[in-house]
Design a protein around this motif. Structure first.
Motif: not given
Ligand SMILES: C[S@@+](CC[C@H](N)C(=O)[O-])C[C@H]1O[C@@H](n2cnc3c(N)ncnc32)[C@H](O)[C@@H]1O
Length: 370
Positions: A112-121, A254-259
């Motif tokens: 779900d790479k593109n769709n997790r931010k709304a409910q991610g950790i 997910d932002d940190m993962r991108e970083f």
């Protein structure tokens, strides 16, 4: 209650009892008969996995996990099956549940790479606002705190010993090129300055924070470069560093993962990376899962992540004037992430001039290794 519904309730109660007693064959029979592995009894919210965890019934826990029981369900008091195992001293079951959590998190990240931010950790429990919304809000420096306009703490002074510990592991010697993402109260930056870096780059997005940085003379400090903007928008212009710290606000894991995917480009071989570890601070089992997820994901980039235990001392009075707490534990797991020194790069470091072009995906790195 209809007969069918009553039969289902009975099955679920039987599954709970069989799990509690570690009766594997009965658990298998009940699952085949369509008992609900995710069922939680209504008074306390105890699930079959929680019941099995207390008794250390590993095979039953395994069976439940294999049949889709969620590893992270919470009872009415907010405890998960891993907490039940922990309190009962069932360390093998704790490990089993943490491993299941790690696998699930890694799998979800892929699916779900593109769709997790709304409910991610959240990358830390400081988060309550959407990152873009935060940037447009006002912030206010008040005694020992940086607050946003809802009185949520962006940063607090009690973190000073932690930031100093981060700076110490990031700068084992003087004269390094250091990068900090997120100025906040500048606590980490003041700590980094004590280690006399050769260059010190600070990326900061918020206009109110940037104003404070100028008022405090950070723009005139020798060796300091302020890069205004979201880190997401300026990474390509940063160059390479010996030490990198990441601590933002209003962002998700997910932002940190991108970083992290940028690290192979911006962290020199042999360099150190660290971040504010606010991952699931209210639950030791969830935090254990996230620390392992970070470890596995960074390993794909040739970065070895370890976590050093630090005692922290926060009292209720430290939270006065703040809308909500964002840290509960007395222990902080300080990340120490070292980039391997590749054989071919042992003799030379990347140099400030080398520019990043794009982040690395973990699959890129894996492909290069094979
Ligand atoms: C928790 S504070 C950092 C605290 C800092 N470690 C210290 O020692 O004071 C987070 C900072 O990150 C900044 N920030 C949030 N999102 C950002 C982004 N995407 N890019 C750059 N800075 C960001 C915030 O404005 C805030 O100043």
């Amino acid at each position: 209650m209809s007969i069918a519904k009553k039969a289902k309730v009975d099955l679920n109660n039987e599954l709970l009892a069989a799990s509690q007693h570690g009766n594997l064959s009965e658990v298998k029979r009940l699952i085949t008969a369509k008992a609900d592995v995710a069922h939680q009894e209504k008074d306390h919210g105890v699930s079959p996995m929680m019941a099995a965890a207390v008794g250390g019934h590993k095979e039953v826990v395994h069976e439940l996990l294999c049949n889709g029981a969620p590893w992270n369900a919470l009872d009415r008091k907010g405890y998960c099956a891993g907490d039940y195992a922990l309190r009962a001293g069932q360390s093998a079951v704790v490990d089993q549940i943490v491993n299941a959590g790690v696998s699930a998190e890694l799998l979800f990240a892929q699916i779900d790479k593109n769709n997790r931010k709304a409910q991610g950790i959240a990358s830390s429990d400081r988060v309550k606002v959407d990152s873009k919304e935060y940037i447009n809000r006002n912030v206010r420096y008040t005694s020992g705190k940086l607050l946003d306009q809802s009185q949520d703490a962006v940063m607090m002074e009690w973190e000073t010993p932690l930031m100093e510990a981060h700076a110490k592991i990031l700068c084992p010697k003087e004269n390094l090129d250091v990068l900090n993402i997120g100025f906040g109260m500048g606590i980490i930056d003041s700590a980094l300055q004590k280690h006399k870096p050769k260059s010190h780059t600070i990326v900061e997005v918020h206009r109110g924070v940037l104003k404070k940085m100028r008022e405090d003379g950070w723009d005139k400090k020798k060796g300091v470069t302020i890069v205004p903007g979201r880190w997401q928008d300026v990474m390509h212009e940063l160059g390479q560093f010996d030490a990198i710290f990441f601590d933002t606000y209003g962002e998700y894991y997910d932002d940190m993962r991108e970083f992290h995917s940028w690290l192979p480009r911006i962290l020199r071989p042999g360099g150190t990376y660290s971040f504010f570890n606010g991952l699931c601070p209210d639950n030791i089992v969830f935090q254990g899962v996230m620390c392992q997820v970070v470890q596995i994901e960074l390993a794909k980039f040739g970065i070895d992540a370890q976590f050093a235990e630090c005692d922290i001392n926060i009292g209720e009075k430290d939270w006065q004037g703040v809308n909500r707490k964002y840290f509960w534990s007395n222990t902080y797991y300080l990340p120490i992430c070292k980039r391997e020194v590749a054989k071919e790069s042992k003799s030379g470091t990347g140099g400030q001039g080398s520019r990043s072009i794009a982040p690395t995906s973990s699959t890129d790195t894996e492909e290069k290794k094979t």
